[in-house]
Design an enzyme around this catalytic site. Structure first.
Site, PDB file in Angstrom:
ATOM      1  CG  ASN A 127      75.241 -11.678 -53.194  1.00  0.00           C
ATOM      2  OD1 ASN A 127      74.940 -12.869 -53.216  1.00  0.00           O
ATOM      3  ND2 ASN A 127      74.539 -10.767 -53.833  1.00  0.00           N
ATOM      4  CE  LYS A 165      78.512 -24.389 -56.731  1.00  0.00           C
ATOM      5  NZ  LYS A 165      79.362 -23.521 -55.881  1.00  0.00           N
ATOM      6  N   GLY A 214      73.231 -16.297 -59.395  1.00  0.00           N
ATOM      7  CA  GLY A 214      74.609 -15.888 -59.671  1.00  0.00           C
ATOM      8  C   GLY A 214      74.652 -15.000 -60.892  1.00  0.00           C
ATOM      9  N   GLY A 230      74.787 -18.366 -65.389  1.00  0.00           N
ATOM     10  CA  GLY A 230      73.399 -18.822 -65.523  1.00  0.00           C
ATOM     11  C   GLY A 230      73.132 -19.397 -66.908  1.00  0.00           C
ATOM     12  CD  GLU A 269      75.359  -7.634 -61.263  1.00  0.00           C
ATOM     13  OE1 GLU A 269      75.904  -8.577 -61.854  1.00  0.00           O
ATOM     14  OE2 GLU A 269      74.392  -7.785 -60.496  1.00  0.00           O
ATOM     15  CD  GLU A 291      65.446 -17.770 -55.413  1.00  0.00           C
ATOM     16  OE1 GLU A 291      66.276 -16.870 -55.202  1.00  0.00           O
ATOM     17  OE2 GLU A 291      65.629 -18.968 -55.136  1.00  0.00           O
TER      18      GLU A 291
HETATM   19  P1  NAD Z   1      78.889 -16.633 -60.116  1.00  0.00           P
HETATM   20  O1  NAD Z   1      77.928 -16.792 -61.235  1.00  0.00           O
HETATM   21  O2  NAD Z   1      80.320 -16.543 -60.435  1.00  0.00           O
HETATM   22  O3  NAD Z   1      78.738 -17.835 -59.081  1.00  0.00           O
HETATM   23  C1  NAD Z   1      77.493 -18.185 -58.523  1.00  0.00           C
HETATM   24  C2  NAD Z   1      77.543 -19.631 -58.105  1.00  0.00           C
HETATM   25  O4  NAD Z   1      77.719 -20.443 -59.271  1.00  0.00           O
HETATM   26  C3  NAD Z   1      78.684 -19.998 -57.168  1.00  0.00           C
HETATM   27  O5  NAD Z   1      78.214 -20.949 -56.245  1.00  0.00           O
HETATM   28  C4  NAD Z   1      79.706 -20.616 -58.114  1.00  0.00           C
HETATM   29  O6  NAD Z   1      80.562 -21.530 -57.464  1.00  0.00           O
HETATM   30  C5  NAD Z   1      78.800 -21.341 -59.103  1.00  0.00           C
HETATM   31  N1  NAD Z   1      79.390 -21.573 -60.429  1.00  0.00           N
HETATM   32  C6  NAD Z   1      80.416 -20.900 -61.008  1.00  0.00           C
HETATM   33  N2  NAD Z   1      80.634 -21.388 -62.258  1.00  0.00           N
HETATM   34  C7  NAD Z   1      79.720 -22.377 -62.451  1.00  0.00           C
HETATM   35  C8  NAD Z   1      79.423 -23.239 -63.555  1.00  0.00           C
HETATM   36  N3  NAD Z   1      80.113 -23.166 -64.678  1.00  0.00           N
HETATM   37  N4  NAD Z   1      78.408 -24.114 -63.431  1.00  0.00           N
HETATM   38  C9  NAD Z   1      77.663 -24.163 -62.294  1.00  0.00           C
HETATM   39  N5  NAD Z   1      77.914 -23.382 -61.212  1.00  0.00           N
HETATM   40  C10 NAD Z   1      78.927 -22.490 -61.295  1.00  0.00           C
HETATM   41  O7  NAD Z   1      78.374 -15.354 -59.320  1.00  0.00           O
HETATM   42  P2  NAD Z   1      79.044 -14.665 -58.059  1.00  0.00           P
HETATM   43  O8  NAD Z   1      80.179 -13.844 -58.531  1.00  0.00           O
HETATM   44  O9  NAD Z   1      79.279 -15.684 -56.986  1.00  0.00           O
HETATM   45  O10 NAD Z   1      77.837 -13.737 -57.560  1.00  0.00           O
HETATM   46  C11 NAD Z   1      77.591 -12.495 -58.103  1.00  0.00           C
HETATM   47  C12 NAD Z   1      76.487 -12.547 -59.153  1.00  0.00           C
HETATM   48  O11 NAD Z   1      75.304 -13.130 -58.595  1.00  0.00           O
HETATM   49  C13 NAD Z   1      76.072 -11.173 -59.607  1.00  0.00           C
HETATM   50  O12 NAD Z   1      75.899 -11.149 -60.999  1.00  0.00           O
HETATM   51  C14 NAD Z   1      74.734 -10.958 -58.919  1.00  0.00           C
HETATM   52  O13 NAD Z   1      73.890 -10.053 -59.558  1.00  0.00           O
HETATM   53  C15 NAD Z   1      74.171 -12.336 -58.915  1.00  0.00           C
HETATM   54  N6  NAD Z   1      73.130 -12.451 -57.887  1.00  0.00           N
HETATM   55  C16 NAD Z   1      71.812 -12.474 -58.277  1.00  0.00           C
HETATM   56  C17 NAD Z   1      70.808 -12.553 -57.322  1.00  0.00           C
HETATM   57  C18 NAD Z   1      69.353 -12.559 -57.733  1.00  0.00           C
HETATM   58  O14 NAD Z   1      68.527 -12.982 -56.921  1.00  0.00           O
HETATM   59  N7  NAD Z   1      68.973 -12.127 -58.932  1.00  0.00           N
HETATM   60  C19 NAD Z   1      71.119 -12.606 -55.968  1.00  0.00           C
HETATM   61  C20 NAD Z   1      72.456 -12.563 -55.609  1.00  0.00           C
HETATM   62  C21 NAD Z   1      73.460 -12.486 -56.575  1.00  0.00           C
END
Ligand code: NAD
Length: 485
Positions: A157, A180, A232, A237, A385, A465
């Protein structure tokens, strides 16, 4: 392929050079504005992940960079900031077409990246250890030392900003970083790698591995990595934390949010409504910080809803590179469809539409700014969300009910209070179980937030952060005791 892209690297950057990827496959990027193919990117496979970890480990254990005077690493970070500035338009255009951002928002993101490298360029010579009084025969002091090799996983995002928030403090601290990016949006991180190399980040101290969950999992579980910083979704997480646990890796998590804005009847309604549009619909709502739950004192519900809908109506959907465009598409067709399904479920559960809610015809992945009213705590729009341009309105009748509704969430990232009674505003701010609270507004995030800690309570994450607090993750504390007798 888009005319902007031929000159860009579209392969992994391993320890200081771009390498032809072997075995990771290819990601076909799509332009969210048009739904048409954008470019192909070679993804990292096990060979590149192994090479990145090995090079980072060797570099950290053998090179001078972690032991340089902080101002010398700071000079490199200043050059990174200058390198981003020199390519500001290129970075912004990449973010616009790859991540579906209006160019105005993409430019703000680039400015934010410049600011964060500049901030950490000057930060490391201002944090140091303590001396601890243990009596006249002992001298006790602490040293801050770099954590080591760190993996950094970011979502799609805010691709450049998210990467910069992690890379700048890591490099400033003397760590070796393996970044990554999300497979959908790797282009700006690869350009950032080029800028870092030109600025003088030594070989081995930075790798950028475009890739998906398989690459992320390898990084999370590898025992040669000392820490992992993940941004993410909460569900991923939790998996990262579990994978990291076997090697007792340090973990920082920036996860989801379902943030509330509390609007009391004495608030400045126009200001609150304008802020609700910026927060709820900025980046098409694809922000962990989106304050998508508008909790409004019942007597102010109608005027606030009118002001909010009127402010939302001023959003303009247009071309990516038109400075007047303020509402872009969602990242993918599947994500747009998921947003639409949640809106349908919210309506089935009793919510009514104030505005939006109808998916437009056409090829891009657009969704209109949508406001739902009559959303109670049992409605999916209250708890889930959505990560799209969808906000909900919920009335409250007392300060205590407002606080209870705000805290009725598994998340605790941020929130805001709108209220002219400063005593009440501060009581409410203190009662909110969130890592961040804004009282009567928040200046543009890219201008100020770099100085202040960013992160959440509850399932919104672990750690912070930005600010000097981010350095805690990237540093070990060593205690030294000296017998003076
Ligand atoms: P996601 O969790 O699907 O992916 C995030 C990252 O993790 C990507 O790079 C993805 O390739 C990687 N990933 C996916 N599966 C993994 C695994 N099993 N092991 C390790 N890495 C893996 O999230 P998304 O859909 O890309 O992003 C949206 C989410 O991110 C939302 O929930 C949003 O709230 C969150 N987000 C949080 C913040 C914050 O600072 N709190 C900022 C931006 C986005």
């Amino acid at each position: 392929m888009n005319a902007l892209l031929p000159a860009l690297h579209r392969e992994p950057f391993v320890g200081g050079r771009f390498v032809p990827a072997m075995g990771g496959g290819v990601e076909a990027l799509v332009d969210p504005w048009t739904g048409t193919p954008l470019a192909e990117v070679a993804l990292a496979g096990p060979v590149e992940v192994e090479a990145a970890i090995r090079t980072a480990r060797r570099a950290f254990d053998a090179c001078d960079w972690p032991h340089l005077p902080p101002v010398d690493r700071g000079a490199v970070l200043h050059r990174i900031a200058a390198g981003i500035k020199a390519r500001q338009d290129q970075f912004a255009q990449i973010e616009a077409v790859n991540a579906g951002k209006p160019i105005s928002g993409a430019l703000r993101e680039v400015e934010g990246a410049i600011r964060v490298f500049t901030y950490y360029a000057g930060a490391m010579d201002k944090v140091f250890g303590d001396t601890i009084p243990l009596g006249k025969d002992l001298l006790d002091f602490t040293l801050r030392e770099p954590l080591g090799v760190v993996a950094q996983i970011v979502p799609w995002n805010f691709p450049l900003l998210g990467a910069s928030w992690k890379l700048a403090p890591a490099l400033a601290s003397g760590c070796a970083a393996i970044l990554k990016p999300a497979p959908l949006t790797p282009l700006s991180a690869l350009l950032l790698a080029e800028v870092c190399r030109e600025a003088g980040v030594p070989d081995g101290f930075l790798s950028v591995l475009p890739g998906g969950a398989d690459v992320g999992r390898r990084l999370a579980e590898d025992p040669r990595i000392d820490g992992i910083s993940f941004t993410g979704s909460t569900i991923v997480g939790a998996e990262v934390m579990r994978l990291a646990s076997a090697s007792i890796k340090r973990v920082a998590l920036e996860l989801g949010g379902k943030n509330a804005a509390l609007v009391f009847a004495d608030a400045d309604m126009e200001k609150a409504a304008a802020s609700a549009v910026g927060s709820g619909f900025g980046n098409a709502g694809q922000s962990c910080s989106a304050r998508s739950r508008l909790l409004v004192e019942r007597s102010a519900l109608e005027p606030f809803a009118r002001a909010f809908a009127a402010a939302a109506a001023r959003l303009k959907t247009g071309m990516a590179l038109d400075p007047a465009t303020s509402l872009g598409p969602l990242i993918s067709a599947s994500h747009r469809d998921a947003v639409d399904r949640t809106v349908a479920q919210a309506r089935e559960a009793g919510a009514t539409l104030v505005t939006g809610g109808a998916m437009p015809e056409g090829d891009g992945f657009f969704y209109p700014a949508t406001i739902l009213s009559g959303v109670g705590p049992d409605n999916p729009a209250f708890s889930r969300e959505i990560f799209g341009p969808v906000c909900s309105l919920t009335p409250f009748d007392s300060e205590a009910e407002a606080i209870a509704l705000a805290n009725d969430s598994e998340y605790g990232l941020n929130g805001s209070v709108w209220c002219r009674d400063i005593g009440r505003a501060l009581r409410v701010a203190r009662a909110m179980r969130t890592g961040m609270v804004a009282v009567n507004g928040l200046p543009s995030a890219s201008k100020t937030s770099v100085f202040a800690p960013f992160g959440g309570y509850k399932r919104s994450g672990i750690g912070r952060e930005l600010g000097l607090q981010a350095l805690d993750f990237y540093c070990e504390i060593k205690n030294v005791t000296v017998d003076l007798t």
